[in-house]
Design a protein around this motif. Structure first.
Motif, mmCIF file in Angstrom:
data_model
loop_
_atom_site.group_PDB
_atom_site.id
_atom_site.type_symbol
_atom_site.label_atom_id
_atom_site.label_comp_id
_atom_site.label_asym_id
_atom_site.label_seq_id
_atom_site.Cartn_x
_atom_site.Cartn_y
_atom_site.Cartn_z
ATOM 1 N N GLY A 10 1.000 -1.255 -0.055
ATOM 2 C CA GLY A 10 -0.073 -0.128 0.114
ATOM 3 C C GLY A 10 0.634 1.582 0.142
ATOM 4 O O GLY A 10 0.152 1.920 -0.295
ATOM 5 N N GLU A 11 2.298 1.572 -0.322
ATOM 6 C CA GLU A 11 2.824 2.131 0.176
ATOM 7 C C GLU A 11 3.127 3.353 -2.026
ATOM 8 O O GLU A 11 3.577 3.853 -1.708
ATOM 9 N N GLY A 12 2.842 2.222 -2.562
ATOM 10 C CA GLY A 12 2.673 2.953 -3.852
ATOM 11 C C GLY A 12 4.126 2.460 -4.364
ATOM 12 O O GLY A 12 4.053 3.077 -5.789
ATOM 13 N N HIS A 13 5.101 2.113 -4.166
ATOM 14 C CA HIS A 13 5.927 2.238 -4.401
ATOM 15 C C HIS A 13 7.577 1.324 -3.341
ATOM 16 O O HIS A 13 6.690 0.289 -2.726
ATOM 17 N N VAL A 14 8.775 0.418 -3.850
ATOM 18 C CA VAL A 14 9.614 -0.582 -3.734
ATOM 19 C C VAL A 14 10.714 -0.128 -3.315
ATOM 20 O O VAL A 14 11.403 0.826 -4.706
ATOM 21 N N PHE A 15 10.763 -0.155 -2.423
ATOM 22 C CA PHE A 15 12.217 0.033 -1.907
ATOM 23 C C PHE A 15 13.126 -1.505 -2.431
ATOM 24 O O PHE A 15 13.449 -1.787 -1.946
ATOM 25 N N SER A 16 14.537 -0.316 -2.908
ATOM 26 C CA SER A 16 15.557 -0.937 -3.655
ATOM 27 C C SER A 16 16.639 -0.686 -2.118
ATOM 28 O O SER A 16 17.654 0.309 -2.703
ATOM 29 N N GLU A 17 16.902 -2.274 -1.779
ATOM 30 C CA GLU A 17 18.066 -1.790 -0.858
ATOM 31 C C GLU A 17 19.517 -2.012 -1.214
ATOM 32 O O GLU A 17 20.509 -1.189 -0.974
ATOM 33 N N SER A 18 19.850 -2.380 -2.298
ATOM 34 C CA SER A 18 21.040 -2.717 -3.737
ATOM 35 C C SER A 18 20.977 -1.488 -3.900
ATOM 36 O O SER A 18 22.231 -0.793 -4.076
ATOM 37 N N LEU A 19 19.967 -0.895 -3.879
ATOM 38 C CA LEU A 19 20.726 0.965 -5.354
ATOM 39 C C LEU A 19 20.085 1.872 -3.672
ATOM 40 O O LEU A 19 20.640 2.806 -4.206
#
Length: 80
Positions: A10-19
């Motif tokens: 439900g955040e609308g975005h996905v966080f990339s740990e590597s980037l």
């Protein structure tokens, strides 16, 4: 009924740990959720994406329609 996206929670975005940056969710396209009919649930196999990866060799896969929901992202509501 409006239900939050299971991929981005439900955040609308996905966080990339590597980037170290956030990307727009490729399932809900930043809308944070979906209008789900009352008699349907998100597909538990593809989490509403409608797509899945089929491995055709070591480290090699192709994206196809989900076999459980046939690419719709939804299944009939399960009764308990």
């Amino acid at each position: 009924m409006l239900r939050k996206c299971l991929v981005c929670n439900g955040e609308g975005h996905v966080f990339s740990e590597s980037l170290g940056i956030a990307f727009e969710c490729d399932v809900c396209h930043g809308k944070r959720g979906f209008d789900v009919p009352n008699d349907k649930d998100f597909c538990p196999d593809c989490k509403g994406k409608g797509k899945g990866t089929v491995m055709i060799g070591p480290g090699l896969g192709i994206e196809t329609n989900c076999e459980r929901c046939f690419g719709t992202g939804f299944i009939d509501k399960l009764t308990e």
